[in-house]
Every structure is written in structure tokens, then in C-alpha cells.
Design a protein around this motif. Structure first.
Motif, PDB file in Angstrom:
ATOM      1  N   ALA A   1      31.317   3.499   6.288  1.00 23.57           N
ATOM      2  CA  ALA A   1      30.533   4.453   5.498  1.00 23.57           C
ATOM      3  C   ALA A   1      31.458   5.245   4.571  1.00 23.57           C
ATOM      4  N   PRO A   2      31.099   5.394   3.292  1.00 24.87           N
ATOM      5  CA  PRO A   2      31.889   6.261   2.397  1.00 24.87           C
ATOM      6  C   PRO A   2      31.945   7.674   2.964  1.00 24.87           C
ATOM      7  N   GLU A   3      33.107   8.312   2.858  1.00 27.85           N
ATOM      8  CA  GLU A   3      33.300   9.622   3.468  1.00 27.85           C
ATOM      9  C   GLU A   3      33.442  10.707   2.416  1.00 27.85           C
ATOM     10  N   ALA A   4      33.189  11.930   2.822  1.00 27.87           N
ATOM     11  CA  ALA A   4      33.126  13.055   1.882  1.00 27.87           C
ATOM     12  C   ALA A   4      34.442  13.297   1.160  1.00 27.87           C
ATOM     13  N   ASP A   5      35.560  12.992   1.799  1.00 25.95           N
ATOM     14  CA  ASP A   5      36.857  13.238   1.165  1.00 25.95           C
ATOM     15  C   ASP A   5      37.341  12.063   0.337  1.00 25.95           C
ATOM     16  N   GLY A   6      36.482  11.053   0.146  1.00 26.81           N
ATOM     17  CA  GLY A   6      36.858   9.900  -0.664  1.00 26.81           C
ATOM     18  C   GLY A   6      37.277   8.688   0.126  1.00 26.81           C
ATOM     19  N   GLY A   7      37.330   8.816   1.440  1.00 26.20           N
ATOM     20  CA  GLY A   7      37.637   7.652   2.252  1.00 26.20           C
ATOM     21  C   GLY A   7      36.571   6.570   2.091  1.00 26.20           C
ATOM     22  N   PHE A   8      37.013   5.338   1.979  1.00 22.99           N
ATOM     23  CA  PHE A   8      36.118   4.182   1.824  1.00 22.99           C
ATOM     24  C   PHE A   8      35.190   4.335   0.615  1.00 22.99           C
ATOM     25  N   ALA A   9      35.717   4.890  -0.465  1.00 21.01           N
ATOM     26  CA  ALA A   9      34.924   5.064  -1.682  1.00 21.01           C
ATOM     27  C   ALA A   9      34.453   3.725  -2.235  1.00 21.01           C
ATOM     28  N   TRP A  10      35.200   2.656  -1.960  1.00 25.13           N
ATOM     29  CA  TRP A  10      34.839   1.331  -2.452  1.00 25.13           C
ATOM     30  C   TRP A  10      33.611   0.760  -1.729  1.00 25.13           C
ATOM     31  N   GLU A  11      33.112   1.473  -0.717  1.00 21.04           N
ATOM     32  CA  GLU A  11      31.904   1.040  -0.010  1.00 21.04           C
ATOM     33  C   GLU A  11      30.634   1.653  -0.603  1.00 21.04           C
ATOM     34  N   ARG A  12      30.777   2.451  -1.658  1.00 16.79           N
ATOM     35  CA  ARG A  12      29.591   3.020  -2.303  1.00 16.79           C
ATOM     36  C   ARG A  12      28.735   1.916  -2.928  1.00 16.79           C
ATOM     37  N   THR A  13      27.455   2.197  -3.072  1.00 20.63           N
ATOM     38  CA  THR A  13      26.562   1.257  -3.758  1.00 20.63           C
ATOM     39  C   THR A  13      25.941   1.921  -4.986  1.00 20.63           C
ATOM     40  N   ASP A  14      26.695   2.794  -5.627  1.00 22.02           N
ATOM     41  CA  ASP A  14      26.189   3.545  -6.772  1.00 22.02           C
ATOM     42  C   ASP A  14      26.094   2.718  -8.044  1.00 22.02           C
ATOM     43  N   LEU A  15      26.599   1.489  -8.026  1.00 18.67           N
ATOM     44  CA  LEU A  15      26.493   0.616  -9.180  1.00 18.67           C
ATOM     45  C   LEU A  15      25.242  -0.258  -9.118  1.00 18.67           C
TER      46      LEU A  15
END
Length: 328
Positions: A305-319
Motif C-alpha cells: 500500500a502507498p504510504e503517507a511519507d511516500g513509501g511505495f509511491a510507485w504502487e499508486r493508481t493515480d494514472l
């Protein structure tokens, strides 16, 4: 960072993992600090200078993958193998019942049965877990871990036909590098997709975010995940290639494994235009210059899971929404 600070960080990491055995204890282990500057020949190609942008630190091929088998769009065998270990670690650290008898070193593997390309059950379960109680044998460890494994896997996946292999050698008292060689640079498959997708060969651990072995693999996963999240395909592999000192990727290749009616060439063009795939572009898009990497040392780099501090940011689905609108 001084040598003393690095040594302290190493001891803290080993302590956090939980190694306090005679042959490997955070308090008295030997630490050698052998860090030095990057080769000036490599730095000449990697660093920005004048009109030259940051270049890739090496040649290579990086892959990203996503599949509609779990909510996290990961291959089910690897995803649940990681979840088993994470669940057992949480129970051990909490001191919960008999789980407190388990040690920090463990690995798992599950063989998933498929029907019509969908995961439907588990035919084999492999778990090797270090234990602190020398009186425990395979059956004793299984009695501890089985309830957690059953709670982790989907309901009805385990049947009477499921074969269990828990601590097949009988005992597992000595763990960590005291019992076997270290893992740096060797866990590339469990860090990624468990063999369900290709791997370019470059390890992630120990590399800073300017290294495309790591950052471009993150970007490729992000693109593949968003393609599947957008409903454009049920399975997607993204391949990127780079040359040392060159900023732009040499190629981007999309394979939806026959699960999409999309023109893959058009998809390649759209994905290339969606974000900069240069080393700098990737690093800035995901804000990778942050201390977010220690948590990737266990349970893989993907499917988190993407984390608040930017951890695992590449797991976002914002695209995903943008992609869906583009092709609708």
C-alpha cells in the motif's frame, strides 16, 4: 554519515529484525564499513552537467508487471507467500501465544492451483521458520503456524488434498547469516513477482534511486499496474531498456498477454508520454530521495500500500483514470 553512525544503524537494523543468538547478536556482531565514492568514470555518465541531464548508471532491461489475481494486482502465489510471513512476523513480535517461540528468520512458498486462469486453491504449502524452542519439531512448528496460514489465505483454498511442508529438515534453530549466506543481490525474484514475470537481473537493495535497476523497475511496475487498474488489460508486462550515460530509455515495450483489445503500440506511446522515464524524471515523479527503503527489505517491493511519507509511491493508481479517459 560517519562510520560510527553507519555501524549504529546496522546494529539497530539487526536488533529490529530480532537476531539475538550466540553466533549473530546485534550487540556484539562485527561491522566493517567499506564505503567509498562512486567511480569517476560512471559518475561522468550519470551526473548532470551543463546541458546534459542525469544519465542511466548502467545498461540494462527493467520489467514491471501487474495481473488481476489479487486486489493489489500481484501474482497470487507470491502475494500470499509474503502475506504469510508478514502475518507470522506480526504475531511473533506481539508475543502472541505460541508464536513467541518463533524466530525472525523464515521463508515461505505456495503452489497455487488455477482454473480458467483464475487462482482457486493451494496444492502445496512450504514454510521454513526459525524457532527458539529446541524441543520443537516439524509438527510442533506446524501446530503454531497453521492457524495463521489458514487465516491469511482465501477461504476454501486449503483442502484435505493440500500438502504441507513445514520445516522439512526437522529443526531450524540457527537463523540469519549465522546459518546461511546473506541475501544482498540474491533475492531479486522474491523482491519482484515470484517468477511470474521476467526480470532484467539487476538487484534493488543497496542501490540509490539514481540507479535505474531500481527506479526504472519501480516506474515499470507503476505503468503496468495502472494499465490493469484502468481496466485496459487483465495482465500487463512493461519492458524498459537503458544505456549507461543516456537519459531517455532506449525502448518501451508493452505486452498485455492477449488480455486486451488495445493497440499495444498506441499504449506504448501513451505511457511514454504519461511521465518522464529519465532517471531524474522517475526520481522526481515518485519523490524517491527520501529514507523510505528499509521497509522494502522484507515482503517485496510491489503489491504494497502507498504510504503517507511516500513509501511505495510507485504502487499508486493515480494514472488509471487518465489512461481510461484517453482510450475511451
Amino acid at each position: 554519515m560517519s562510520s560510527d553512525a553507519i555501524e549504529a544503524a546496522v546494529r539497530d537494523a539487526v536488533k529490529d529484525i530480532g537476531y539475538e543468538q550466540d553466533g549473530f547478536h546485534w550487540r556484539n556482531l562485527d561491522v566493517s564499513v567499506l564505503l567509498h565514492a562512486q567511480s569517476v568514470d560512471i559518475a561522468r555518465g550519470v551526473d548532470s552537467a551543463g546541458n546534459k541531464d542525469e544519465g542511466a548508471g548502467d545498461q540494462g532491461i527493467m520489467f514491471g508487471y501487474a495481473v488481476r489475481e489479487t486486489p493489489e494486482l500481484m501474482p497470487a502465489p507470491l502475494y500470499y507467500a509474503h502475506k504469510i510471513l508478514e502475518t507470522l512476523s506480526q504475531a511473533r513480535r506481539s508475543g502472541e501465544g505460541a508464536a513467541a517461540k518463533l524466530g525472525p528468520d523464515a521463508k515461505s512458498q505456495i503452489t497455487v492451483r488455477y482454473a480458467n486462469d483464475e487462482p482457486v486453491g493451494v496444492s502445496q504449502i512450504v514454510l521454513s521458520s526459525q524457532h527458539l524452542d529446541p524441543s520443537l519439531d516439524s509438527q510442533g512448528v506446524r501446530a503454531i503456524v497453521e492457524p495463521y496460514i489458514r487465516a491469511t489465505l482465501p477461504e476454501d483454498w486449503i483442502t484435505e488434498a493440500t500438502v504441507w511442508h513445514v520445516n522439512p529438515t526437522g529443526r531450524f534453530l540457527v537463523g540469519g547469516p549465522d546459518g546461511d549466506t546473506g541475501l544482498t543481490g540474491r533475492k531479486i525474484i522474491v523482491d519482484t513477482y515470484g517468477g511470474a514475470a521476467p526480470h532484467g537481473g539487476g538487484a534493488f537493495s543497496g542501490k540509490d534511486p539514481t540507479k535505474v535497476d531500481r527506479s526504472a523497475a519501480y516506474a515499470a511496475r507503476y505503468l503496468a499496474k495502472n494499465v490493469v487498474a484502468a481496466g485496459l488489460a487483465d495482465e500487463c508486462t512493461i519492458q524498459l531498456s537503458y544505456a549507461i550515460g543516456v537519459s531517455e530509455p532506449l525502448s518501451i515495450h508493452v505486452n498485455t498477454h492477449g488480455t486486451s483489445k488495445m493497440d499495444e503500440t498506441k499504449l506504448e506511446t501513451t505511457l511514454r508520454d504519461s511521465l518522464s522515464l529519465t532517471p531524474r524524471g522517475i526520481r522526481e515523479y515518485f519523490a524517491l530521495n527520501r529514507p523510505i527503503y528499509a521497509r522494502t527489505a522484507a515482503y517485496g517491493h510491489f503489491g504494497r500500500a502507498p504510504e503517507a511519507d511516500g513509501g511505495f509511491a510507485w504502487e499508486r493508481t493515480d494514472l488509471a483514470e487518465r489512461l481510461l479517459k484517453h482510450f475511451s
